[in-house]
Design a protein around this motif. Structure first.
Motif, PDB file in Angstrom:
ATOM      1  N   PHE A  79       0.889  -1.202  -0.036  1.00 55.41           N
ATOM      2  CA  PHE A  79       0.117  -0.084  -0.010  1.00 55.41           C
ATOM      3  C   PHE A  79       0.779   1.318  -0.036  1.00 55.41           C
ATOM      4  O   PHE A  79       0.740   2.236  -0.810  1.00 55.41           O
ATOM      5  CB  PHE A  79      -0.809   0.104   1.215  1.00 55.41           C
ATOM      6  CG  PHE A  79      -1.886   0.902   1.467  1.00 55.41           C
ATOM      7  CD1 PHE A  79      -3.195   0.881   0.779  1.00 55.41           C
ATOM      8  CD2 PHE A  79      -1.720   2.411   1.870  1.00 55.41           C
ATOM      9  CE1 PHE A  79      -4.269   1.915   1.117  1.00 55.41           C
ATOM     10  CE2 PHE A  79      -2.533   3.531   2.008  1.00 55.41           C
ATOM     11  CZ  PHE A  79      -3.686   3.202   1.553  1.00 55.41           C
ATOM     12  N   GLN A  80       1.847   1.258   1.032  1.00 54.01           N
ATOM     13  CA  GLN A  80       2.778   2.486   1.075  1.00 54.01           C
ATOM     14  C   GLN A  80       3.493   2.787  -0.111  1.00 54.01           C
ATOM     15  O   GLN A  80       3.747   3.785  -0.758  1.00 54.01           O
ATOM     16  CB  GLN A  80       3.740   2.139   2.191  1.00 54.01           C
ATOM     17  CG  GLN A  80       3.003   2.486   3.456  1.00 54.01           C
ATOM     18  CD  GLN A  80       3.977   1.952   4.961  1.00 54.01           C
ATOM     19  OE1 GLN A  80       4.807   1.304   4.643  1.00 54.01           O
ATOM     20  NE2 GLN A  80       3.437   2.612   5.876  1.00 54.01           N
ATOM     21  N   ASN A  81       4.051   1.686  -1.012  1.00 54.28           N
ATOM     22  CA  ASN A  81       4.790   1.622  -2.192  1.00 54.28           C
ATOM     23  C   ASN A  81       3.799   2.429  -3.206  1.00 54.28           C
ATOM     24  O   ASN A  81       4.327   3.144  -4.141  1.00 54.28           O
ATOM     25  CB  ASN A  81       5.218   0.474  -2.626  1.00 54.28           C
ATOM     26  CG  ASN A  81       6.453  -0.122  -1.801  1.00 54.28           C
ATOM     27  OD1 ASN A  81       7.053   0.738  -0.915  1.00 54.28           O
ATOM     28  ND2 ASN A  81       6.824  -1.209  -1.694  1.00 54.28           N
ATOM     29  N   PHE A  82       2.612   1.790  -3.285  1.00 52.35           N
ATOM     30  CA  PHE A  82       1.663   2.272  -4.497  1.00 52.35           C
ATOM     31  C   PHE A  82       1.368   3.660  -4.010  1.00 52.35           C
ATOM     32  O   PHE A  82       1.389   4.836  -5.038  1.00 52.35           O
ATOM     33  CB  PHE A  82       0.413   1.302  -4.149  1.00 52.35           C
ATOM     34  CG  PHE A  82      -0.714   1.809  -5.317  1.00 52.35           C
ATOM     35  CD1 PHE A  82      -0.651   1.302  -6.588  1.00 52.35           C
ATOM     36  CD2 PHE A  82      -1.722   2.777  -5.110  1.00 52.35           C
ATOM     37  CE1 PHE A  82      -1.460   1.575  -7.583  1.00 52.35           C
ATOM     38  CE2 PHE A  82      -2.541   3.066  -5.872  1.00 52.35           C
ATOM     39  CZ  PHE A  82      -2.294   2.572  -7.252  1.00 52.35           C
ATOM     40  N   VAL A  93      -4.868   7.983   5.615  1.00 55.82           N
ATOM     41  CA  VAL A  93      -5.365   6.688   6.010  1.00 55.82           C
ATOM     42  C   VAL A  93      -4.216   6.438   7.186  1.00 55.82           C
ATOM     43  O   VAL A  93      -3.137   6.406   6.653  1.00 55.82           O
ATOM     44  CB  VAL A  93      -5.501   5.730   5.218  1.00 55.82           C
ATOM     45  CG1 VAL A  93      -6.272   4.441   5.819  1.00 55.82           C
ATOM     46  CG2 VAL A  93      -6.455   6.241   4.096  1.00 55.82           C
ATOM     47  N   LYS A  94      -4.690   5.821   8.407  1.00 55.17           N
ATOM     48  CA  LYS A  94      -3.644   5.570   9.234  1.00 55.17           C
ATOM     49  C   LYS A  94      -3.334   4.044   9.077  1.00 55.17           C
ATOM     50  O   LYS A  94      -3.865   3.224   8.455  1.00 55.17           O
ATOM     51  CB  LYS A  94      -4.428   5.522  10.646  1.00 55.17           C
ATOM     52  CG  LYS A  94      -4.834   6.973  11.168  1.00 55.17           C
ATOM     53  CD  LYS A  94      -5.093   6.893  12.645  1.00 55.17           C
ATOM     54  CE  LYS A  94      -5.580   8.085  13.216  1.00 55.17           C
ATOM     55  NZ  LYS A  94      -7.070   8.591  12.943  1.00 55.17           N
ATOM     56  N   GLU A  95      -2.162   3.817   9.496  1.00 49.46           N
ATOM     57  CA  GLU A  95      -1.406   2.559   9.336  1.00 49.46           C
ATOM     58  C   GLU A  95      -2.353   1.501   9.719  1.00 49.46           C
ATOM     59  O   GLU A  95      -2.521   0.205   9.112  1.00 49.46           O
ATOM     60  CB  GLU A  95      -0.100   2.522   9.771  1.00 49.46           C
ATOM     61  CG  GLU A  95       0.865   1.099   9.196  1.00 49.46           C
ATOM     62  CD  GLU A  95       2.346   1.335   9.629  1.00 49.46           C
ATOM     63  OE1 GLU A  95       2.768   2.433   9.228  1.00 49.46           O
ATOM     64  OE2 GLU A  95       2.778   0.343   9.927  1.00 49.46           O
ATOM     65  N   GLN A  97      -5.533   1.419  10.052  1.00 48.78           N
ATOM     66  CA  GLN A  97      -6.649   1.374   9.076  1.00 48.78           C
ATOM     67  C   GLN A  97      -6.214   0.617   7.922  1.00 48.78           C
ATOM     68  O   GLN A  97      -7.019  -0.471   7.240  1.00 48.78           O
ATOM     69  CB  GLN A  97      -7.080   2.698   8.783  1.00 48.78           C
ATOM     70  CG  GLN A  97      -7.661   3.444   9.889  1.00 48.78           C
ATOM     71  CD  GLN A  97      -8.051   5.020   9.641  1.00 48.78           C
ATOM     72  OE1 GLN A  97      -7.332   5.501   8.922  1.00 48.78           O
ATOM     73  NE2 GLN A  97      -9.250   5.397   9.910  1.00 48.78           N
ATOM     74  N   ILE A  98      -5.023   0.847   7.344  1.00 46.12           N
ATOM     75  CA  ILE A  98      -4.568   0.291   5.953  1.00 46.12           C
ATOM     76  C   ILE A  98      -4.531  -1.448   6.496  1.00 46.12           C
ATOM     77  O   ILE A  98      -5.058  -2.231   5.691  1.00 46.12           O
ATOM     78  CB  ILE A  98      -3.209   0.564   5.732  1.00 46.12           C
ATOM     79  CG1 ILE A  98      -3.253   2.025   5.405  1.00 46.12           C
ATOM     80  CG2 ILE A  98      -2.767  -0.351   4.499  1.00 46.12           C
ATOM     81  CD1 ILE A  98      -1.877   2.636   5.145  1.00 46.12           C
ATOM     82  N   SER A  99      -4.184  -1.978   7.474  1.00 43.87           N
ATOM     83  CA  SER A  99      -3.943  -3.158   7.610  1.00 43.87           C
ATOM     84  C   SER A  99      -5.348  -3.783   8.000  1.00 43.87           C
ATOM     85  O   SER A  99      -5.509  -5.278   7.749  1.00 43.87           O
ATOM     86  CB  SER A  99      -2.769  -3.557   8.636  1.00 43.87           C
ATOM     87  OG  SER A  99      -3.581  -2.955  10.054  1.00 43.87           O
ATOM     88  N   GLN A 100      -6.427  -3.028   8.332  1.00 45.01           N
ATOM     89  CA  GLN A 100      -7.753  -3.593   8.184  1.00 45.01           C
ATOM     90  C   GLN A 100      -8.449  -3.723   7.097  1.00 45.01           C
ATOM     91  O   GLN A 100      -9.643  -4.394   6.947  1.00 45.01           O
ATOM     92  CB  GLN A 100      -8.446  -3.139   9.543  1.00 45.01           C
ATOM     93  CG  GLN A 100      -7.909  -3.461  10.851  1.00 45.01           C
ATOM     94  CD  GLN A 100      -8.329  -2.471  11.884  1.00 45.01           C
ATOM     95  OE1 GLN A 100      -9.452  -2.023  11.991  1.00 45.01           O
ATOM     96  NE2 GLN A 100      -7.783  -2.170  13.088  1.00 45.01           N
TER      97      GLN A 100
END
Ligand SMILES: CCCCCCCCCC(=O)SCCNC(=O)CCNC(=O)[C@H](O)C(C)(C)COP(=O)(O)OP(=O)(O)OC[C@H]1O[C@@H](n2cnc3c(N)ncnc32)[C@H](O)[C@@H]1OP(=O)(O)O
Length: 233
Positions: A79-82, A93-95, A97-100
């Motif tokens: 996600f971060q690379n994209f 978006v918080k980290e 939140q990304i993982s969920q």
């Protein structure tokens, strides 16, 4: 000439695996993560979906067709690379939140939302998406919600556009609902690439019944190839 799916599906997680548990890599991060491949038969699949799936798996044997793997989540690293490549790393978006976060078409429990598998024909350059729409996708009583169908159309056309052009976003969708599609029935999406103009990819599709006697929906989409470094948000 299109390169292999693994090379073309840049924003997707690309699988090199076996049924039940694919090994997946991200083109952007070169990381390797293990994710469940959802485009494989499950107990919640109807007999019709399973039969069609088996027919297309047979077509894969000579290499003319390829099954496209499908996950329900992206890794935080990917996600971060994209976002770094296409959104200057600045999506609010918080980290945690990304993982969920889950991929919307895969966000329901098995069988309640969409169950689907996509196949790519290298020769014909088209995608066939076999799907069934579960009980939580109801619109009018007994039939699939039109918005749910559009979600799967967007996903299938978007996948085709990505195979043809790399990282893309949907700019426009135009949908004609021709016949209501019964809840829990099986449909087949057929896509085609109509033309490419610069960064614009025009793709279209229809959704048919398994016996091809009913066209439920027709759709066209415009996808724009993303420019690395261009700030969109
Ligand atoms: C993991 C598996 C994934 C599988 C597939 C997932 C599918 C899901 C895809 C989505 O749902 S993406 C989410 C929904 N889409 C968006 O949120 C996109 C929001 N819109 C944007 O961010 C920008 O408008 C967009 C990136 C689409 C384009 O912005 P750009 O600044 O890069 O493009 P630009 O404005 O320079 O336009 C480029 C060309 O496209 C044309 N264009 C852009 N938007 C258009 C539009 N809406 N209609 C017609 N033409 C359009 C524009 O006129 C121009 O044409 P020309 O090159 O001929 O001059």
């Amino acid at each position: 000439m299109l390169r292999s799916c693994a090379a073309r599906l840049r924003p997707l997680l690309v699988a090199h695996g076996r049924p039940g548990g694919a090994r997946l890599t991200s083109t952007f991060s070169f990381e390797e993560v293990t994710q469940k491949d959802h485009a494989l038969p499950k107990p919640s699949w109807s007999k019709d979906l399973r039969l069609l799936f088996d027919q297309f798996m047979k077509k894969c044997e000579d290499g003319s067709w390829e099954r496209l793997p499908s996950c329900s989540r992206h890794s935080v690293q990917r996600f971060q690379n994209f976002t770094k490549a296409f959104f200057s790393g600045s999506i609010p978006v918080k980290e945690e939140q990304i993982s969920q976060a889950k991929f919307f078409p895969r966000s329901f429990e098995d069988g309640l939302g969409f169950e689907y598998a996509m196949f790519w024909s290298k020769d014909e350059k088209r995608i066939v998406c076999l799907f069934q729409g579960g009980l939580y996708l109801q619109g009018i009583p007994g039939f699939l919600h039109g918005g749910a169908l559009v979600t799967l159309i967007d996903t299938t056309l978007g996948t085709h556009a990505m195979l043809a052009g790399g990282a893309v976003m949907t700019a426009n969708l135009s949908i004609n609902f021709k016949r209501p599609m019964p809840l829990c029935s099986v449909g087949v999406i057929n896509t085609q690439l109509d033309k490419i103009e610069g960064r614009k990819l025009f793709v279209s599709c229809n959704i048919q019944s398994v016996d091809e006697k009913t066209v439920y929906t027709e759709g066209t989409g415009l996808f724009i190839k993303l420019e690395p470094g261009k700030t969109l948000v």
